[in-house]
Scaffold this motif. Structure first.
Motif, mmCIF file in Angstrom:
data_model
loop_
_atom_site.group_PDB
_atom_site.id
_atom_site.type_symbol
_atom_site.label_atom_id
_atom_site.label_comp_id
_atom_site.label_asym_id
_atom_site.label_seq_id
_atom_site.Cartn_x
_atom_site.Cartn_y
_atom_site.Cartn_z
ATOM 1 N N GLY A 102 0.854 -1.188 0.000
ATOM 2 C CA GLY A 102 0.000 0.000 0.000
ATOM 3 C C GLY A 102 0.886 1.233 0.000
ATOM 4 O O GLY A 102 2.005 1.225 0.548
ATOM 5 N N ASP A 206 2.543 12.241 -4.154
ATOM 6 C CA ASP A 206 1.577 11.178 -3.856
ATOM 7 C C ASP A 206 0.507 11.221 -4.944
ATOM 8 O O ASP A 206 -0.279 12.157 -5.022
ATOM 9 C CB ASP A 206 0.976 11.433 -2.465
ATOM 10 C CG ASP A 206 -0.060 10.385 -2.079
ATOM 11 O OD1 ASP A 206 -0.405 9.526 -2.896
ATOM 12 O OD2 ASP A 206 -0.534 10.461 -0.920
ATOM 13 N N SER A 237 -0.846 3.970 -6.005
ATOM 14 C CA SER A 237 -1.607 3.001 -5.227
ATOM 15 C C SER A 237 -2.622 2.305 -6.112
ATOM 16 O O SER A 237 -3.192 2.928 -7.003
ATOM 17 C CB SER A 237 -2.336 3.760 -4.118
ATOM 18 O OG SER A 237 -3.295 2.939 -3.515
ATOM 19 N N SER A 239 -5.182 1.051 -4.667
ATOM 20 C CA SER A 239 -6.346 1.033 -3.770
ATOM 21 C C SER A 239 -7.580 1.705 -4.352
ATOM 22 O O SER A 239 -8.666 1.132 -4.357
ATOM 23 C CB SER A 239 -5.996 1.738 -2.466
ATOM 24 O OG SER A 239 -5.076 0.976 -1.727
ATOM 25 N N ARG A 248 -3.763 -4.017 0.063
ATOM 26 C CA ARG A 248 -2.467 -3.429 0.419
ATOM 27 C C ARG A 248 -1.430 -3.627 -0.676
ATOM 28 O O ARG A 248 -0.520 -4.449 -0.567
ATOM 29 C CB ARG A 248 -1.930 -3.977 1.764
ATOM 30 C CG ARG A 248 -2.894 -4.016 2.922
ATOM 31 C CD ARG A 248 -3.709 -2.747 3.105
ATOM 32 N NE ARG A 248 -2.904 -1.551 3.196
ATOM 33 C CZ ARG A 248 -3.158 -0.436 2.479
ATOM 34 N NH1 ARG A 248 -4.174 -0.365 1.660
ATOM 35 N NH2 ARG A 248 -2.399 0.617 2.613
HETATM 36 C C1 LIG Z 1 -5.956 6.569 0.057
HETATM 37 C C2 LIG Z 1 -4.723 7.374 -0.017
HETATM 38 C C3 LIG Z 1 -3.461 6.771 0.039
HETATM 39 C C4 LIG Z 1 -3.253 5.357 0.544
HETATM 40 O O1 LIG Z 1 -3.321 4.401 -0.308
HETATM 41 P P1 LIG Z 1 -2.935 2.918 0.051
HETATM 42 O O2 LIG Z 1 -2.234 2.489 -1.177
HETATM 43 O O3 LIG Z 1 -4.239 2.222 0.292
HETATM 44 O O4 LIG Z 1 -2.066 2.853 1.247
HETATM 45 C C5 LIG Z 1 -2.338 7.546 -0.157
HETATM 46 N N1 LIG Z 1 -2.463 8.870 -0.350
HETATM 47 C C6 LIG Z 1 -3.634 9.479 -0.392
HETATM 48 C C7 LIG Z 1 -3.686 10.945 -0.596
HETATM 49 C C8 LIG Z 1 -4.807 8.766 -0.192
HETATM 50 O O5 LIG Z 1 -5.965 9.406 -0.155
#
Ligand SMILES: *Cc1c(COP(=O)(O)O)cnc(C)c1O
Length: 388
Positions: A102, A206, A237, A239, A248
Motif C-alpha cells: 500500500g 503522492d 496506489s 487502492s 495493500r
Molecule cells: C488513500 C490514499 C493513500 C493510501 O493508499 P494505500 O495504497 O491504500 O495505502 C495515499 N495517499 C492518499 C492521498 C490517499 O488518499
C-alpha cells in the motif's frame, strides 16, 4: 509498572479516521440511520478478473515463500510498463520501481530514509495525515504549506521563506488532492522542480488519484516534468483505482537513490508484499481496463448529485475534476468541527472536518462519495432540513 509511549507517539494527534469512526459508532448506537461519507474507501468490489487471479496465485505454492524485499520483478516491470503507457515515462524496473504494501506504507517509511532529527519537511495543510505523522516519527519538523482556495489549493512556493527552504529536506505534494480534490497542471510542477533544485529538496509526489478523474480529464504524473527524476519520487496506489484498499498494494517510482533509500528502510522492517497479491496487481495493471470507465461513470453521477444538491442548498462548493471527494465550505463561516457534529447528530451524516486535515482546512468539510446516488440524494434532503 508504568508504561509510557515514546515521545514520537505522544506528539501525534489521534489518527483522524479512528476518531471519526468512534463518533459514528456512538451516534449509530443511539439508533440513527447513518450515511457514512467519512473515510475515502471505495464501496464497490474489486473487479472480478483481479480476484480470480489472486485465487489462482494464492493456490500456487511458489507464492507461499517470503517475497523479494523490493517486490517481484514481474510486478515492477508491469508498473514500469504502465507508467510508459499511461504517462509516457520510461522507468528501469530494477532500480526505479519498488513494490509497497500500500502506498501509505511507503509514504510512512520514506522519511526514515532521508530525514535527520530536526530536518524540515514541507507538508501541505490540509493533507492526508500520513505526511505529517511520518515526519514526526522520523524526528523531523513538519512545516505546513497552506492550501488556500485563492491559490487553487496549490502551495504558494513564493511564500516559503528562504531559511525554511534551505532547511527543508523533503516537500510532500499530492495531486489530484485529498482532501480538496484540486488538480495540478504542468506549470505548477515545473515550479516545484525549480524550487527543489534551487534548495536541494526531495519531492515526494503522492499520485493515488491519477486515474480517478472525470469529464475526460487526464491528470499528469509529476514524473512527466523535465527534471522531476532528479529530485523526486512518486507514490502510486492500486487502492482507489481498482477498489483494492483491503489488498495493500502500491508502488513508488523515480530517482534510483530515493527508491533505493526507501528499499533499504523497508528491508529492515517488512519482508515485502505477498507475491499472490502482486500477481493480482499485474492483472489489475495489464488486464481489462473497462473497470476504470465504470468507476469514473459511477463517481461522475454521484459527484453531480452531491454537488448540485449542495449548491442548491447555497453551500460554496465546486465540481471536482478528480478524486471521489467533495470539498465544501461550511455555511455562514461555521467552524468545521461544529458543522461536522451537527451533520452527524442532526442528519446522521458522517463527514470529515476540514481542520482535521490541518489548520488550513478550517471552514471546510469533506464528503467522500462512497454511497450510491439514492443515499446521496437522501443526505442532501436531510441537510435541507438543517436550520442554519
Ligand atoms: C488513500 C490514499 C493513500 C493510501 O493508499 P494505500 O495504497 O491504500 O495505502 C495515499 N495517499 C492518499 C492521498 C490517499 O488518499
Amino acid at each position: 509498572m508504568e508504561i509510557n509511549r515514546a515521545q514520537r507517539l505522544q506528539q501525534l494527534p489521534p489518527y483522524l479516521f479512528k476518531e471519526i469512526d468512534r463518533l459514528r459508532d456512538e451516534v449509530r448506537s443511539q439508533g440513527m440511520d447513518i450515511i457514512d461519507l467519512g473515510v475515502g474507501d471505495p464501496d464497490q468490489p474489486t473487479p472480478a478478473h483481479i480476484i480470480k487471479r489472486l485465487a489462482e496465485a494464492a493456490a500456487d505454492p511458489s507464492t507461499h515463500k517470503y517475497p523479494a524485499y523490493s517486490g517481484m520483478n514481474r510486478f515492477r516491470a508491469s508498473a514500469a510498463a504502465w507508467y510508459k503507457r499511461r504517462f509516457d515515462v520510461d522507468l528501469a524496473p530494477a532500480t526505479e520501481v519498488i513494490t509497497l504494501i500500500g502506498s501509505k506504507e511507503g509514504l510512512a517509511h520514506f522519511p526514515l530514509a532521508f530525514v535527520n532529527p530536526g530536518d524540515v519537511v514541507l507538508v501541505p495543510s490540509p493533507a492526508y495525515p500520513v505526511y505529517y505523522s511520518s515526519t514526526i516519527m522520523a524526528g523531523g519538523v513538519p512545516v505546513q504549506m497552506p492550501l488556500t482556495k485563492d491559490n487553487g489549493f496549490l502551495p504558494d512556493l513564493g511564500a516559503i521563506d528562504s531559511a525554511t527552504a534551505k532547511a527543508a529536506k523533503i516537500m510532500m505534494i499530492n495531486y489530484p488532492n485529498n482532501p480538496t480534490a484540486a488538480v495540478a497542471e504542468a506549470g505548477f510542477y515545473e515550479q516545484v522542480v525549480e524550487f527543489a533544485l534551487a534548495n536541494d529538496i526531495i519531492v515526494v509526489s503522492d499520485a493515488a488519484y491519477t486515474e480517478m478523474a472525470y469529464d475526460g480529464y487526464r491528470p499528469l504524473s509529476f514524473m512527466q516534468i523535465p527534471g522531476a527524476r532528479e529530485v523526486g519520487i512518486e507514490f502510486h496506489s492500486l487502492s482507489k483505482t481498482y477498489n483494492m484498499t483491503g489488498w495493500r498494494l502500491g508502488f513508488a517510482v523515480g530517482n534510483p537513490e530515493l527508491v533505493g533509500g526507501l528499499g533499504q528502510v523497508k528491508s529492515q522492517i517488512d519482508s515485502g508484499a505477498f507475491d499472490a497479491v502482486q500477481i493480482a496487481g499485474i492483472e489489475a495493471l495489464e488486464g481489462d481496463q473497462s473497470c476504470l470507465d465504470d468507476m469514473r461513470r459511477l463517481y461522475t453521477k454521484r459527484r453531480d448529485v452531491m454537488v448540485d444538491g449542495l449548491q442548491s442548498l447555497g453551500l460554496g462548493v465546486e465540481k471536482p475534476k478528480a478524486t471521489f471527494y467533495v470539498w465544501c465550505e461550511t455555511p455562514k463561516g461555521m467552524k468545521s468541527a461544529e458543522f461536522t457534529k451537527r451533520l452527524l447528530s442532526e442528519c446522521g451524516i458522517v463527514t470529515t472536518p476540514g481542520n482535521g486535515f490541518g489548520a488550513a482546512g478550517e471552514g471546510f468539510v469533506r464528503f467522500a462519495l462512497t454511497v450510491d446516488e439514492a443515499r446521496l440524494t437522501e443526505a442532501v434532503e436531510r441537510m435541507g432540513k438543517l436550520e442554519l
